[in-house]
Structures are given as structure tokens and as C-alpha cells.
Scaffold this active site. Structure first.
Site, PDB file in Angstrom:
ATOM      1  N   HIS A 184      -6.072  -7.320  -0.661  1.00 18.72           N
ATOM      2  CA  HIS A 184      -6.282  -5.905  -0.996  1.00 18.72           C
ATOM      3  C   HIS A 184      -5.512  -5.512  -2.246  1.00 18.72           C
ATOM      4  O   HIS A 184      -4.430  -6.044  -2.514  1.00 18.72           O
ATOM      5  CB  HIS A 184      -5.806  -5.023   0.164  1.00 18.72           C
ATOM      6  N   ASP A 238      -2.357 -10.603  -2.436  1.00 23.15           N
ATOM      7  CA  ASP A 238      -2.966 -10.156  -1.187  1.00 23.15           C
ATOM      8  C   ASP A 238      -4.454  -9.880  -1.439  1.00 23.15           C
ATOM      9  O   ASP A 238      -4.849  -9.590  -2.573  1.00 23.15           O
ATOM     10  CB  ASP A 238      -2.247  -8.885  -0.715  1.00 23.15           C
ATOM     11  N   ASP A 244      -4.841 -12.809   3.599  1.00 22.43           N
ATOM     12  CA  ASP A 244      -6.122 -12.230   4.003  1.00 22.43           C
ATOM     13  C   ASP A 244      -7.246 -12.636   3.044  1.00 22.43           C
ATOM     14  O   ASP A 244      -8.394 -12.236   3.224  1.00 22.43           O
ATOM     15  CB  ASP A 244      -6.039 -10.697   4.186  1.00 22.43           C
ATOM     16  N   HIS A 263       0.821  -1.228   0.000  1.00 25.05           N
ATOM     17  CA  HIS A 263       0.000   0.000   0.000  1.00 25.05           C
ATOM     18  C   HIS A 263       0.850   1.271   0.000  1.00 25.05           C
ATOM     19  O   HIS A 263       0.307   2.370  -0.144  1.00 25.05           O
ATOM     20  CB  HIS A 263      -0.941   0.021   1.205  1.00 25.05           C
TER      21      HIS A 263
END
Ligand code: SP5
Ligand code: ZN
Length: 361
Positions: free
Chosen positions: A211, A209, A299, A172
Site C-alpha cells: 500500500h 509495502d 502484502d 498510513h
């Protein structure tokens, strides 16, 4: 047949001091999902499984970080905590910004001056309220980069596979922005190092991931030499909300070299494998000469506390096999995954599958 050599697992204890973290989520203060126990659990599970060898990273300093991030961001990460203490903070709470400088703040007025104290500048570089900083954060963030670069070095030096147990995660973090538990973009720094110092012309990055890796996408948006493919929860419902739609495909020399595969809630292995196979086709079409860089998140697991996909432990072995079957040498770098009781088994499954896929492929 003789035993295959152990896979190197780069890891550092520096992350243990990036702890005592709380995050502000939906108006509540809660213990941070991104905890030291995550990395400890993975380490323990890999040691238990056998075939892995823990290694300390080499120290690479700030130079490879500055090849990717603005010095302004690095200054904030390095000095926010110490400047807060110097200004009288007692150090009993993590640092979380409460005032954010959005692009809309300044409108046509750029450039505006920023406070000289790094903790007061934090809101100009951080995009959420879930990325706390404490005394050990800067050293942990640097160590996570060292872990990623050490894994990249090991593969360039001939290993088929190396795993970097990065913590904090990285995908991120953008050129001049931190957030999403990330400070420095470990995977992007490794990819840039492969280009600049590894002597490779084309680097493919695969981000699995839960995200979207907004930071990685931003960093390579206009680059013709780095492919970024990401499978993630559809940003129409999931963090980071503002990027990761299928319509985002890069620009300029990077046109078509950003590929996003947004997934619906409850996606299980079937749907996931379809998207993965498209992403792997894109990697093959790009024809990278460098090792593949994988941003690995767990995740996507069915019981992840902040995810809503439906992958099971055995599915990670399948996903690993599919990636391993591609053939290129691989640098796997840890990103998210917050079901601490399952994260070790998931890592064993994924890396085991990757090794099998390589041997079969
Ligand atoms: C590296 C990484 O995985 N970073 C993720 C940061 C996510 N932080 C905010 C999550 C917002 C979660 N919404 C939760 C809904 C829970 N039911
Ligand atoms: Zn994530």
C-alpha cells in the site's frame, strides 16, 4: 572466514495485547488481518533460520512521537479506550469510529470544537473503519515506536543492519490522522530522529509495502531533507485510494523528493525489479548520509489475502539483495503482510538477501 555478527531483531510482547481485533470492510465485520500471529510467525522464522538475535527495545517515551505527530492525535490514541470505559463501555468490542469529521464537514467554519471524551473525537482523527482499538492498543503503538527507534539507534551505533519488528505498523499514520492499522508512524519517527538527534543531514526512505504510505508522504511532503520513495499497488484500484499516484512529487523544498511507483495488478518480480531499480537510482541521486530506512511489507506476496501483486518467497531475497547492494547501513521496519503462513519465510528471504547484497556490494 568468521561468522558475521547476528542481526539484531527488536521486538516487544506489548503488541500481543493489541488483539481480538475486528475490522469493517465493505460492509462486513471480519477478523482483522493485522493480527499478533503475524509478528509471532516472523520471530519464530528468524530464530529458526539462525543469525538473528531477538532484543527488547529501549523506552523513548512520547517526545520522539510528538516530533512527528500532533499532540491532538497522540491524545486520542492514548485516551480513546480509557475514556470509552469511563463513559460506560463494557470493553467487549474494539473501538471503531462510525462518524467521521471530513474536511468537508466544516468548510469555512474552522475551528470547530470537538468533544472532550477522546473516543468521541476518534472520527476526527481516523480515516477508515479497519483500524480498531482495544485496551492494549496505545501501549502496543508506543512499543512499536520504541522498536523502530531502537533499531535506528543500533545502526547509528555501528550495526550494518537492524530490523524492527513493529506491530502495529505505521506508514498510513499522518501528522494528525490514524488508519490502515496504523497509529504512530514508526518509520517516519525513526527518520525524524535520525535527522534531529542522529546528526544526519539527508534521510532516504524506501517503502515497499503493498500500500502507498500516505502518512509518510504527507509528513515529509515539503521537506528537502527526507526522500520518500514508494512502490505500491496503483491507488486507482487499491487502498488507500487517495494518494500514491506518480504525479505526486512533493512541494516546496520537497519538490521532487516524493517519488511514487504505482504498480499494476499481478506484477511479478520482473516488473517489480524495474520499478525498484528506478527507486534505488532516486535514492542514490539524493545521496543520503543517514542509514536507509525501509518500510517493509509482505502484502506484495502472491497469496496475500488483501493484495493482488504476485511476488514469491524467493523474490524477496532478490529484492533484499538489490537494496543491500546499494551499500548504506539499513534500518528495516515492518509494515504490512497478511499471509501468516508465508510471512516468516518471506522475512527470512528478504533479510537474508539484504545481508548477501551488502556482503557482495
Ligand atoms: C499497513 C497496511 O498494510 N495497512 C493496510 C490497510 C488496508 N485496509 C483496507 C484494505 C482494503 C482491502 N480491500 C480488499 C480486497 C480483498 N479482495
Ligand atoms: Zn500494506
Amino acid at each position: 572466514m568468521s561468522q558475521p555478527p547476528p542481526v539484531a531483531v527488536y521486538r516487544s510482547n506489548a503488541h500481543l495485547a493489541h488483539a481480538g481485533l475486528v475490522e469493517l470492510l465493505a460492509g462486513r465485520q471480519i477478523p482483522c488481518y493485522e493480527s499478533p500471529e503475524r509478528a509471532v510467525a516472523i520471530e519464530r522464522a528468524l530464530l529458526g533460520a539462525g543469525g538473528y538475535e531477538l532484543r527488547e527495545p529501549q523506552a523513548f517515551g512520547l517526545e520522539p512521537i510528538l516530533a512527528v505527530h500532533d499532540r491532538t492525535l497522540v491524545d486520542v490514541v492514548e485516551h480513546a479506550w480509557t475514556d470509552a470505559l469511563a463513559a460506560g463501555a463494557d470493553g467487549s468490542h474494539p473501538l471503531i469510529p462510525d462518524t467521521f469529521k471530513l474536511a468537508a464537514y466544516s468548510g469555512p467554519m474552522e475551528p470547530l470544537a470537538l468533544p472532550s471524551a477522546a473516543h468521541l473525537r476518534l472520527g476526527a482523527f481516523c480515516f477508515d473503519t479497519a483500524t480498531p482499538m482495544v485496551a492494549g492498543t496505545a501501549a502496543a503503538a508506543r512499543a512499536a515506536v520504541d522498536v523502530a527507534l531502537s533499531a535506528a539507534h543500533a545502526v547509528v551505533d555501528g550495526a550494518a543492519l537492524a530490523y524492527g519488528l513493529c506491530r502495529p505498523p505505521g506508514h498510513h499514520a499522518a501528522r494528525a490522522m490514524l488508519g490502515g492499522y496504523c497509529f504512530y508512524n514508526n518509520a517516519a519517527i525513526a527518520a525524524e530522529w535520525l535527522r534531529r538527534d542522529g546528526g544526519f543531514a539527508r534521510v532516504a526512505m524506501l517503502d515497499i509495502d503493498y500500500h502507498h504510505g500516505n502518512g509518510t508522504q504527507q509528513l515529509f511532503w515539503e521537506r528537502g531533507d527526507v526522500l520518500y520513495c514508494s512502490l505500491h499497488a496503483d491507488p486507482a484500484r487499491a487502498y488507500p485510494y487517495f494518494s500514491g499516484f506518480a504525479s505526486e512529487r512533493g512541494a516546496g523544498a520537497g519538490e521532487g523528493l516524493t517519488r511514487n511507483f504505482p504498480l499494476p495488478a499481478d506484477t511479478s518480480l520482473d516488473g517489480y525489479a524495474d520499478a525498484l531499480s528506478e527507486a534505488l537510482d532516486a535514492v542514490a541521486a539524493f545521496d543520503p548520509d543517514a542509514p536507509l530506512v525501509v518500510s517493509l511489507g509482505f502484502d506484495t506476496f502472491e497469496r496475500d489475502p488483501i493484495g493482488d501483486l504476485a511476488l514469491r518467497t524467493a523474490d524477496y531475497a532478490e529484492i533484499g539483495r538489490a537494496i543491500g547492494g546499494m551499500g548504506p547501513r539499513t534500518v528495516v521496519l515492518q509494515e504490512g503482510g497478511y499471509a501468516v503462513d508465508a510471512i516468516g519465510a518471506n522475512a527470512v528471504a528478504f533479510l537474508g538477501g539484504l545481508r548477501e547484497g551488502r556482503e557482495a556490494g
